[in-house]
Design an enzyme around this catalytic site. Structure first.
Site, mmCIF file in Angstrom:
data_model
loop_
_atom_site.group_PDB
_atom_site.id
_atom_site.type_symbol
_atom_site.label_atom_id
_atom_site.label_comp_id
_atom_site.label_asym_id
_atom_site.label_seq_id
_atom_site.Cartn_x
_atom_site.Cartn_y
_atom_site.Cartn_z
ATOM 1 N N GLU A 161 -18.512 -3.839 24.023
ATOM 2 C CA GLU A 161 -17.768 -5.099 24.075
ATOM 3 C C GLU A 161 -16.558 -5.112 23.136
ATOM 4 O O GLU A 161 -15.478 -5.589 23.507
ATOM 5 C CB GLU A 161 -18.683 -6.292 23.741
ATOM 6 C CG GLU A 161 -19.735 -6.581 24.776
ATOM 7 C CD GLU A 161 -21.038 -5.825 24.532
ATOM 8 O OE1 GLU A 161 -22.024 -6.121 25.215
ATOM 9 O OE2 GLU A 161 -21.052 -4.949 23.642
ATOM 10 N N HIS A 200 -30.094 -14.706 23.740
ATOM 11 C CA HIS A 200 -29.115 -14.661 24.822
ATOM 12 C C HIS A 200 -28.599 -16.048 25.205
ATOM 13 O O HIS A 200 -27.838 -16.173 26.158
ATOM 14 C CB HIS A 200 -29.715 -13.973 26.055
ATOM 15 C CG HIS A 200 -29.749 -12.480 25.948
ATOM 16 N ND1 HIS A 200 -30.382 -11.827 24.923
ATOM 17 C CD2 HIS A 200 -29.195 -11.511 26.732
ATOM 18 C CE1 HIS A 200 -30.240 -10.521 25.079
ATOM 19 N NE2 HIS A 200 -29.522 -10.298 26.163
ATOM 20 N N HIS A 218 0.837 -1.193 0.000
ATOM 21 C CA HIS A 218 0.000 0.000 0.000
ATOM 22 C C HIS A 218 0.875 1.249 0.000
ATOM 23 O O HIS A 218 1.236 1.760 1.075
ATOM 24 C CB HIS A 218 -0.926 0.004 1.217
ATOM 25 C CG HIS A 218 -1.857 -1.169 1.278
ATOM 26 N ND1 HIS A 218 -1.423 -2.434 1.616
ATOM 27 C CD2 HIS A 218 -3.197 -1.267 1.048
ATOM 28 C CE1 HIS A 218 -2.461 -3.263 1.588
ATOM 29 N NE2 HIS A 218 -3.543 -2.588 1.255
ATOM 30 N N HIS A 267 -3.796 3.465 -3.584
ATOM 31 C CA HIS A 267 -4.008 2.978 -2.212
ATOM 32 C C HIS A 267 -3.322 1.637 -1.960
ATOM 33 O O HIS A 267 -2.543 1.513 -1.013
ATOM 34 C CB HIS A 267 -5.503 2.837 -1.916
ATOM 35 C CG HIS A 267 -5.794 2.112 -0.627
ATOM 36 N ND1 HIS A 267 -5.744 2.724 0.603
ATOM 37 C CD2 HIS A 267 -6.103 0.806 -0.379
ATOM 38 C CE1 HIS A 267 -6.025 1.844 1.548
ATOM 39 N NE2 HIS A 267 -6.239 0.674 0.979
#
Length: 663
Positions: free
Chosen positions: A415, A477, A28, A268
């Site tokens: 999280e 859950h 890159h 890029h």
């Protein structure tokens, strides 16, 4: 640092990066070419470090969150005097080279964290900044700041878009981590084209809303960049325990110097090509035929720079020696610097008696409290689930902007960032970290768990509410595939203890581990503490499995069970006349790695195997020969009373006994 010197270093970075990528036919070039001046200033003027001691605890941390721009980092590490030779640069992206495609921790000197997945480095940097403040609160004196460094992040548009960055920036602002400075390479280009195709956020206002200071400069204005950095430092030092973290937005041109590709997405992620390499070198005033060109001015500058940095380092060493003359300081310092392979005496841990009924999350919480009392540098927290995860440690206190001595981090409902921050704390040195949530939410944390495994760092991930026994909360859950998903990540040690006693040993195993993360899988529901027939079960558990209850004589069936299903297997014995050996397998992958002799001592050749785990059958197929010999759940659960849910899916002693009796 004179402008001419900055230019010489920047063009050397461009030349080296171009040639590295061209020789490898991969890489890159856009970022190193576009942001070379920023890199030159960071390593040539702004940061404190010592290439001869790359692990120096008080060095400024540098995180290349946009890890695809690794050629820039490798060029700067080479120029700065780190253990990275020109031949290493020439082996860019080759097998076993020190210059892999994205920077890798412990693989290349001077690389502070493994980056590549965008935003991951940003979250690690928040962990670095937290660790710096925690250690400063513990070890700095009124006259000597033995821990006093900054964390610098280089990020791009992709990092800014990623959700983990938003989570991490939010908590950094809330905690006022003023010694965190992020330089944002705002070049308006991503792989697909202009950033405007997908992104129209007002980044400045967004970060201000997070509680950050936001500054701006042209990415090629040397004085402007330095002024922004000084302003960022000033804000942090006005209130050394707190202050706004700083985002410095720097406008750059991707692929700067390339006559035909600069400012486009074409530069890029692909080599320039031979013709464009020559044209770019000519445009920049670099000798066109000189491969891996290093400006003499850049070389001599960094030779002098190393001498200046050495003076700062030597002064720190003198201060450290002075403080270390105090035996209390020296003892505490040594204790903090040990962050792996920690053995805990059993007398310091809780005891649980056979016959007690207690959830392993509760037993785990009780053990965590004792561990924190025994290990002063053990820090962490939960994603807003501490009461449920049982990770409340009252004596630790909360780490806040007003209390840097606290050891409990309130991660909030973040999280993904929590995992990255916990890794950053671990990477910093001087602290050991843990974090916690429900097992079903480990899906949000897979990238940082995987990176912890890749980096060989012993972050502890606590996951509670491990099965359909969550009950009324229902299938959203109730984790089904999650333990198995963690097991298939290389170098992750998954431990699912079957009772409170096993939980204590599981925590010991986690603390003893040095070279990789541990995932502790714990129950919401109570489990009976059972008698262990193997008198050496604690040592054998460290091998992954042991005999809980044996048959009289040679076993006809061996039941392999983990977690809550060990109790189930023991209860099933009342409903069968078979000679059954019950084996607890807290860590299946660890058991699989043991010598054949040990495995055969638990599973005799030719004996029928039955497996029991309240999750997908997955890897248990490597043990049971027939799907009918497996008590598992390969579909999503349902909402209801936990006992009714267990019965619906066959997790009853009678049903397990029926499976045992079929053979």
């Amino acid at each position: 640092m004179k402008k001419d010197t900055v230019a010489a270093v920047a063009n050397t970075v461009r030349a080296l990066s171009i040639d590295m990528i061209q020789k490898a036919s991969s890489g890159h070039p856009g970022l190193p070419m576009g942001a070379a001046e920023i890199g030159a200033l960071l390593f040539g003027k702004i940061m404190n470090y010592n290439p001869q001691d790359p692990k120096w605890i008080n060095r400024d941390r540098f995180v290349l969150s946009a890890g695809h721009g690794s050629a820039m980092l490798y060029s700067l590490l080479h120029l700065s005097g780190f253990d990275l030779s020109l031949d290493d640069l020439k082996n860019f992206r080759q097998i076993d080279s020190k210059t892999p495609g994205h920077p890798e921790y412990e693989h290349t000197a001077g690389v502070d964290t493994t980056t590549g997945p965008l935003g991951a480095g940003f979250s690690n940097a928040v962990g670095f900044a937290i660790a710096e403040r925690m250690l400063a609160a513990k070890f700095n004196t009124e006259n000597t700041k033995i821990i006093d460094h900054f964390t610098y992040v280089f990020c791009g548009d992709g990092d800014i878009m990623e959700g983990i960055t938003s989570e991490a920036a939010s908590i950094a602002g809330h905690l006022e981590l003023g010694k965190l400075i992020v330089l944002y390479d705002d070049n308006d280009i991503t792989i697909e084209g202009k950033v405007s195709l997908t992104f129209s956020d007002n980044v400045e206002e967004r970060f201000k809303a997070y509680g950050w200071q936001v500054l701006k400069s042209d990415g090629y204005d040397t004085e402007g960049i330095l002024k922004c950095v000084e302003e960022a430092k000033k804000d942090a030092c006005n209130a050394c325990n707190a202050g706004k973290p700083t985002l410095i937005i720097l406008k750059t041109v991707i692929g700067k110097g390339s006559p035909n590709l600069a400012g486009t997405n074409k530069v890029h992620g692909a080599p320039l090509g031979a013709d464009e390499v020559r044209a770019t070198k000519k445009n920049l005033g670099i000798p066109e035929d000189a491969d891996f060109y290093i400006s003499p001015e850049a070389k001599s500058f960094f030779e002098e720079r190393q001498k200046e940095l050495k003076k700062v380092y030597d002064k720190w060493q003198d201060d450290f020696k002075s403080l270390s003359s105090d035996n209390n300081f020296a003892t505490l310092w040594d204790e903090y610097m040990k962050t792996g392979g920690i053995k805990i005496d059993e007398s310091a841990l809780p005891e649980f008696k056979v016959g007690e009924s207690i959830a392993t999350r509760v037993a785990g919480g009780n053990t965590l409290v004792k561990l924190c009392a025994a290990i002063p540098n053990f820090v962490g927290g939960s994603a807003d689930l501490a009461p449920s995860n049982n990770t409340v440690v009252p004596d630790n206190g909360d780490f806040t902007k007003a209390n840097r001595s606290g050891r409990t981090i309130r991660f909030g409902i973040r999280e993904h960032a929590m995992g990255g921050i916990a890794n950053g704390i671990m990477l910093h040195g001087g602290l050991r970290s843990y974090c916690a949530t429900f097992l079903v939410f480990s899906d949000y944390m897979k990238p940082p768990i995987r990176l912890a495994a890749l980096m060989n760092i012993p972050t502890t991930f606590i996951f509670t509410h491990d099965s359909i026994y969550v009950g009324e909360d229902g299938p959203t859950h109730q984790p089904i595939e999650h333990a198995e998903a963690l097991r298939i990540i290389p170098n992750v040690r998954v431990i699912r203890p079957g009772d409170a006693q096993e939980t204590v040993v599981a925590w010991q195993m986690a603390m003893e581990r040095e070279n990789g993360p541990v995932a502790l899988i714990l129950t919401r529901q109570n489990l009976k503490v059972y008698e262990k027939q193997d008198k050496d079960w604690k040592n054998n558990m460290r091998k992954g499995a042991y005999i809980v209850k044996d048959a009289e004589g040679a076993p006809e069936v061996v039941v392999l069970a983990s977690g809550s299903e060990v109790n189930l297997a023991l209860e099933a014995l009342a409903f069968t006349n078979k000679k059954v050996r019950v084996v607890s397998v807290p860590s299946r992958e660890l058991f699989e790695k043991q010598a054949k002799e040990f495995r055969s001592s638990l599973i005799p050749e030719g004996v029928r195997l039955v497996t029991a785990e309240c999750g997908v059958s997955g890897g248990w197929r490597g043990f049971a020969k027939d799907e009918k010999d497996m008590l598992a759940i390969n579909e999503f659960g349902t909402s209801g009373n936990s006992k009714d849910v267990a019965k619906k899916y066959g997790f009853t002693p009678e049903n397990l006994a029926a499976i045992i009796n079929k053979g």
